[in-house]
Design a protein around this motif. Structure first.
Motif, PDB file in Angstrom:
ATOM      1  N   THR A  39      30.953  41.154 -80.857  1.00  0.00           N
ATOM      2  CA  THR A  39      30.914  40.477 -82.150  1.00  0.00           C
ATOM      3  C   THR A  39      29.867  41.155 -83.017  1.00  0.00           C
ATOM      4  OG1 THR A  39      31.599  38.357 -81.202  1.00  0.00           O
ATOM      5  CG2 THR A  39      30.480  38.297 -83.337  1.00  0.00           C
ATOM      6  N   LEU A  40      30.273  41.573 -84.207  1.00  0.00           N
ATOM      7  CA  LEU A  40      29.364  42.207 -85.162  1.00  0.00           C
ATOM      8  C   LEU A  40      28.820  41.154 -86.109  1.00  0.00           C
ATOM      9  CD1 LEU A  40      28.674  45.283 -85.407  1.00  0.00           C
ATOM     10  CD2 LEU A  40      30.712  44.798 -84.067  1.00  0.00           C
ATOM     11  N   LEU A  41      27.523  41.192 -86.336  1.00  0.00           N
ATOM     12  CA  LEU A  41      26.884  40.325 -87.316  1.00  0.00           C
ATOM     13  C   LEU A  41      26.461  41.206 -88.484  1.00  0.00           C
ATOM     14  CD1 LEU A  41      25.978  37.420 -87.868  1.00  0.00           C
ATOM     15  CD2 LEU A  41      23.825  37.938 -86.699  1.00  0.00           C
ATOM     16  N   LEU A  42      27.148  41.047 -89.603  1.00  0.00           N
ATOM     17  CA  LEU A  42      26.940  41.889 -90.773  1.00  0.00           C
ATOM     18  C   LEU A  42      26.351  41.069 -91.912  1.00  0.00           C
ATOM     19  CD1 LEU A  42      30.334  43.870 -90.857  1.00  0.00           C
ATOM     20  CD2 LEU A  42      28.236  44.452 -89.618  1.00  0.00           C
ATOM     21  N   GLY A  43      25.815  41.774 -92.900  1.00  0.00           N
ATOM     22  CA  GLY A  43      25.263  41.114 -94.077  1.00  0.00           C
ATOM     23  C   GLY A  43      24.221  41.989 -94.735  1.00  0.00           C
ATOM     24  N   PHE A 210      30.456  52.628 -87.092  1.00  0.00           N
ATOM     25  CA  PHE A 210      30.070  52.124 -85.767  1.00  0.00           C
ATOM     26  C   PHE A 210      30.658  50.728 -85.565  1.00  0.00           C
ATOM     27  CE2 PHE A 210      27.347  50.332 -82.567  1.00  0.00           C
ATOM     28  CZ  PHE A 210      26.711  51.356 -81.904  1.00  0.00           C
ATOM     29  N   ALA A 211      30.496  49.871 -86.568  1.00  0.00           N
ATOM     30  CA  ALA A 211      30.985  48.491 -86.478  1.00  0.00           C
ATOM     31  C   ALA A 211      32.501  48.452 -86.345  1.00  0.00           C
ATOM     32  CB  ALA A 211      30.544  47.712 -87.723  1.00  0.00           C
ATOM     33  N   ARG A 212      33.170  49.243 -87.156  1.00  0.00           N
ATOM     34  CA  ARG A 212      34.629  49.244 -87.149  1.00  0.00           C
ATOM     35  C   ARG A 212      35.177  49.698 -85.794  1.00  0.00           C
ATOM     36  NH1 ARG A 212      38.249  50.989 -91.539  1.00  0.00           N
ATOM     37  NH2 ARG A 212      36.486  51.995 -92.573  1.00  0.00           N
ATOM     38  N   ARG A 213      34.548  50.688 -85.189  1.00  0.00           N
ATOM     39  CA  ARG A 213      35.060  51.272 -83.954  1.00  0.00           C
ATOM     40  C   ARG A 213      34.807  50.375 -82.745  1.00  0.00           C
ATOM     41  NH1 ARG A 213      32.857  57.349 -83.995  1.00  0.00           N
ATOM     42  NH2 ARG A 213      33.929  57.391 -81.980  1.00  0.00           N
ATOM     43  N   ARG A 217      35.233  41.017 -83.056  1.00  0.00           N
ATOM     44  CA  ARG A 217      35.058  39.946 -84.024  1.00  0.00           C
ATOM     45  C   ARG A 217      33.923  40.314 -84.970  1.00  0.00           C
ATOM     46  NH1 ARG A 217      38.982  36.701 -84.624  1.00  0.00           N
ATOM     47  NH2 ARG A 217      37.608  34.999 -85.255  1.00  0.00           N
ATOM     48  N   VAL A 218      33.910  39.673 -86.133  1.00  0.00           N
ATOM     49  CA  VAL A 218      32.848  39.925 -87.100  1.00  0.00           C
ATOM     50  C   VAL A 218      32.444  38.606 -87.736  1.00  0.00           C
ATOM     51  CG1 VAL A 218      34.475  40.429 -88.976  1.00  0.00           C
ATOM     52  CG2 VAL A 218      32.133  41.294 -89.107  1.00  0.00           C
ATOM     53  N   ALA A 219      31.156  38.448 -87.943  1.00  0.00           N
ATOM     54  CA  ALA A 219      30.612  37.330 -88.708  1.00  0.00           C
ATOM     55  C   ALA A 219      29.739  37.924 -89.798  1.00  0.00           C
ATOM     56  CB  ALA A 219      29.807  36.389 -87.813  1.00  0.00           C
ATOM     57  N   VAL A 220      29.896  37.429 -91.011  1.00  0.00           N
ATOM     58  CA  VAL A 220      29.129  37.930 -92.150  1.00  0.00           C
ATOM     59  C   VAL A 220      28.156  36.849 -92.595  1.00  0.00           C
ATOM     60  CG1 VAL A 220      29.215  38.857 -94.494  1.00  0.00           C
ATOM     61  CG2 VAL A 220      31.049  39.400 -92.867  1.00  0.00           C
ATOM     62  N   MET A 221      26.889  37.233 -92.744  1.00  0.00           N
ATOM     63  CA  MET A 221      25.845  36.309 -93.177  1.00  0.00           C
ATOM     64  C   MET A 221      25.459  36.553 -94.623  1.00  0.00           C
ATOM     65  SD  MET A 221      23.121  35.754 -90.074  1.00  0.00           S
ATOM     66  CE  MET A 221      22.676  34.149 -90.779  1.00  0.00           C
ATOM     67  N   ASP A 222      25.067  35.480 -95.291  1.00  0.00           N
ATOM     68  CA  ASP A 222      24.488  35.577 -96.620  1.00  0.00           C
ATOM     69  C   ASP A 222      23.563  34.385 -96.809  1.00  0.00           C
ATOM     70  OD1 ASP A 222      24.070  36.688 -99.169  1.00  0.00           O
ATOM     71  OD2 ASP A 222      25.533  35.334-100.078  1.00  0.00           O
ATOM     72  N   ASP A 223      22.330  34.674 -97.162  1.00  0.00           N
ATOM     73  CA  ASP A 223      21.350  33.630 -97.470  1.00  0.00           C
ATOM     74  C   ASP A 223      21.225  32.612 -96.332  1.00  0.00           C
ATOM     75  OD1 ASP A 223      19.396  32.404 -98.991  1.00  0.00           O
ATOM     76  OD2 ASP A 223      20.821  31.113-100.069  1.00  0.00           O
ATOM     77  N   GLY A 224      21.158  33.125 -95.099  1.00  0.00           N
ATOM     78  CA  GLY A 224      20.899  32.264 -93.957  1.00  0.00           C
ATOM     79  C   GLY A 224      22.068  31.443 -93.483  1.00  0.00           C
TER      80      GLY A 224
END
Length: 254
Positions: A39-43, A210-213, A217-224
């Motif tokens: 699982t990627l945590l992006l933001g 790197f994330a794409r490969r 799953r992916v979760a995107v964060m913004d402002d906590g």
């Protein structure tokens, strides 16, 4: 490995808030990390990604909400988890700062990370050889002080320490940051091998190729807060969604 969201969560945050002093950093984070997936945590910078990892690991206290492992509550505002608690649960954390012991040798750093080994001869030789296959510099500098390694080699050591024993869950903060492309490729191959072994990984990463490969799953964060969760493949194919969530397109960061 399937990218299906049907895999049960190994780790789950439910409405987690974190305060650091007077600052309210996480504002009700809901995050599910499926078992056996990456699982990627992006933001954007400052979104709360590192604070999320540190809260999971017990380095910051949960001020509201709860943390669950295998659908069992392990931490909330009244029950503070600690890093030793999480290590006992089979969780390893690789911070962005790497956290290596500069005055100790590479061998000694690895030995400290291997809880079942008291001396170098107790280390799992087959697993060491597997790690050396991805990061041969660690074999070359096995008896050298870790502080003398290059930045990329220190990053290799930080990741290798997390891999020295099988883990239920790896929490890794920007493993490819500042690395040469060849070392990034070795890192990708190491994590791909972990995926084949169904190791669960939660990864903060700014290198979107790197994330794409690697990501299932992916979760995107913004402002906590978590503002998006879904499959990495869907995000990678939707430039408009990338721009809306991250302010950029993955295609521009290859």
């Amino acid at each position: 490995m399937s990218n299906s969201s049907a895999a049960p969560p190994l780790l789950e945050l439910r409405g987690v808030h974190t305060h650091i002093g007077a600052y309210h950093i996480l504002h009700g984070v809901d995050l599910a990390v499926p078992q056996g997936q990456v699982t990627l945590l992006l933001g954007r910078n400052g979104a709360g990604k590192t604070t999320t990892l540190r809260t999971i690991m017990g380095l910051w206290r949960i001020s509201a909400g709860e943390l669950r492992l295998h659908d069992r509550m392990v931490g909330n505002a009244d029950r503070h988890i600690t890093p030793p608690d999480m290590v006992d649960q089979g969780i390893a954390y690789v911070p962005e700062s790497m956290g290596i012991f500069a005055d100790l040798s590479v061998q000694e750093n690895m030995l400290l990370a291997a809880r079942k080994a008291r001396r170098a001869g107790d280390l799992d030789t087959a697993r060491l050889e597997w790690i050396f296959g991805f990061f041969p510099a660690l074999r070359k500098f096995w008896l050298h002080p870790a502080g003398k390694l290059s930045g990329g080699q220190k990053q290799m050591l930080a990741v290798a320490r997390a891999l020295i024993e099988p883990r239920r869950l790896l929490l890794i903060d920007e493993p490819s940051k500042g690395l040469a492309p060849a070392i990034v490729q070795s890192m990708i191959e190491a994590f791909a091998e972990l995926k084949r072994d169904a190791t669960t990984v939660l990864l903060v990463e700014q290198n979107f190729d790197f994330a794409r490969r690697l990501g299932d799953r992916v979760a995107v964060m913004d402002d906590g807060r978590i503002v998006h969760q879904g499959s990495m493949a869907e995000l990678a194919q939707d430039a408009a969604l990338q721009t809306r969530l991250l302010g950029l397109s993955l295609d521009s960061h290859q």
